[in-house]
Design a protein around this motif. Structure first.
Motif, PDB file in Angstrom:
ATOM      1  N   GLY A 164      17.825   3.602  -2.915  1.00 52.23           N
ATOM      2  CA  GLY A 164      17.840   2.303  -3.595  1.00 52.23           C
ATOM      3  C   GLY A 164      16.742   1.435  -2.996  1.00 52.23           C
ATOM      4  O   GLY A 164      16.189   1.777  -1.939  1.00 52.23           O
ATOM      5  N   ASN A 165      16.438   0.295  -3.641  1.00 50.58           N
ATOM      6  CA  ASN A 165      15.354  -0.575  -3.161  1.00 50.58           C
ATOM      7  C   ASN A 165      15.567  -1.082  -1.747  1.00 50.58           C
ATOM      8  O   ASN A 165      14.632  -1.103  -0.949  1.00 50.58           O
TER       9      ASN A 165
ATOM     10  N   LYS B 206      13.396   1.489   5.238  1.00 45.53           N
ATOM     11  CA  LYS B 206      12.653   2.665   5.727  1.00 45.53           C
ATOM     12  C   LYS B 206      11.190   2.293   5.987  1.00 45.53           C
ATOM     13  O   LYS B 206      10.614   2.676   7.011  1.00 45.53           O
ATOM     14  N   ILE B 207      10.597   1.521   5.066  1.00 49.32           N
ATOM     15  CA  ILE B 207       9.195   1.106   5.223  1.00 49.32           C
ATOM     16  C   ILE B 207       9.063   0.168   6.431  1.00 49.32           C
ATOM     17  O   ILE B 207       8.118   0.266   7.211  1.00 49.32           O
TER      18      ILE B 207
ATOM     19  N   GLU C 185       0.813  -1.221   0.000  1.00 51.26           N
ATOM     20  CA  GLU C 185       0.000   0.000   0.000  1.00 51.26           C
ATOM     21  C   GLU C 185       0.846   1.271   0.000  1.00 51.26           C
ATOM     22  O   GLU C 185       0.471   2.278  -0.589  1.00 51.26           O
ATOM     23  N   ASN C 186       1.968   1.225   0.721  1.00 49.19           N
ATOM     24  CA  ASN C 186       2.747   2.446   0.956  1.00 49.19           C
ATOM     25  C   ASN C 186       4.021   2.596   0.129  1.00 49.19           C
ATOM     26  O   ASN C 186       4.668   3.638   0.197  1.00 49.19           O
ATOM     27  N   ARG C 187       4.379   1.572  -0.629  1.00 52.31           N
ATOM     28  CA  ARG C 187       5.649   1.608  -1.353  1.00 52.31           C
ATOM     29  C   ARG C 187       5.764   2.803  -2.305  1.00 52.31           C
ATOM     30  O   ARG C 187       6.775   3.502  -2.322  1.00 52.31           O
TER      31      ARG C 187
END
Length: 229
Positions: free
Chosen positions: A35-36, A42-43, A22-24
């Motif tokens: 970067g990924n 962070k998420i 939902e938040n990506r």
């Protein structure tokens, strides 16, 4: 895979993966330079700090989806024939075994387990692979296998000696590594006494090496034969 007329229902996402999905894109827009890996971290940090009441919303959605999933799965399994059900069970068993093996290998890499010793043939291949003829790796390997077989005992000797040295290296590194594993409380990773090399006479060691070399050559032959079929 041709099993069942309907497609097997997909397992629902966990509460955290729902939050991630939902938040990506919002996190990506706010942090375009990341970067990924950094973005996922962070998420994950944001999920940790999320109040319990908000986490509960995602958990309730997962429960609802899980109930629906179990109903769909029961309906899916009901329309399978006994042969299809058995094939599905075997496919799952193989997939889980593969996953377990991958996890075990990855853990040993992280723990720094020493690399296994190379055979004389392995050393010969790595030394001549670049210059060997053949457009594909299989063709190169076939050419090198034929070349190895044509070598005289004296020509093979330097490679066999390097293999012996590598065995000594492996044994020394393994002793240190196993001692470290005992300290970490990981006795489950220690070799059994059966696997450890026993002292042999020069004659029995020679015979064992010859038998191993023959076995390796036969395996290489079989591999080449399969790749050519």
């Amino acid at each position: 895979s041709g099993i069942g007329s309907a497609e097997r229902p997909k397992r629902p996402l966990t509460a955290y993966f729902r939050f991630l999905k939902e938040n990506r894109s919002a996190f990506r827009q706010k942090n375009p330079e990341m970067g990924n890996v950094e973005l996922i971290k962070k998420i994950a940090g944001a999920w940790k700090e999320l109040p319990a009441s908000q986490k509960q919303v995602y958990e309730e959605a997962r429960k609802t989806d899980w109930q629906r999933y179990e109903e769909q799965l029961a309906a899916y399994k009901a329309q399978l024939s006994p042969a299809q059900a058995a094939a599905l069970k075997e496919e799952r068993r193989r997939r889980l075994a593969k996953r377990r093996l991958f996890k075990a290998k990855r853990e040993l890499t992280v723990l720094g387990k020493p690399k296994r010793p190379r055979s004389g043939f392995n050393i010969f291949v790595s030394e001549h692979f670049q210059e060997s003829e053949g457009i594909s790796p299989v063709a190169k390997l076939k050419q090198l296998f034929d070349a190895w077989r044509k070598l005289s005992s004296s020509q093979k000797q330097p490679y066999l000696q390097l293999a012996e040295d590598d065995k000594v290296r492996y044994e020394n590194e393994m002793k240190s590594w196993e001692a470290k594993m005992v300290e970490l409380g990981r006795e489950d990773l220690i070799r059994s006494k059966k696997q450890r090399p026993t002292k042999k006479t020069a004659e029995t060691a020679k015979k064992a090496e010859a038998a191993k070399a023959s076995s390796r050559e036969n395996k290489a032959k079989l591999k080449l034969k399969k790749s050519e079929e």
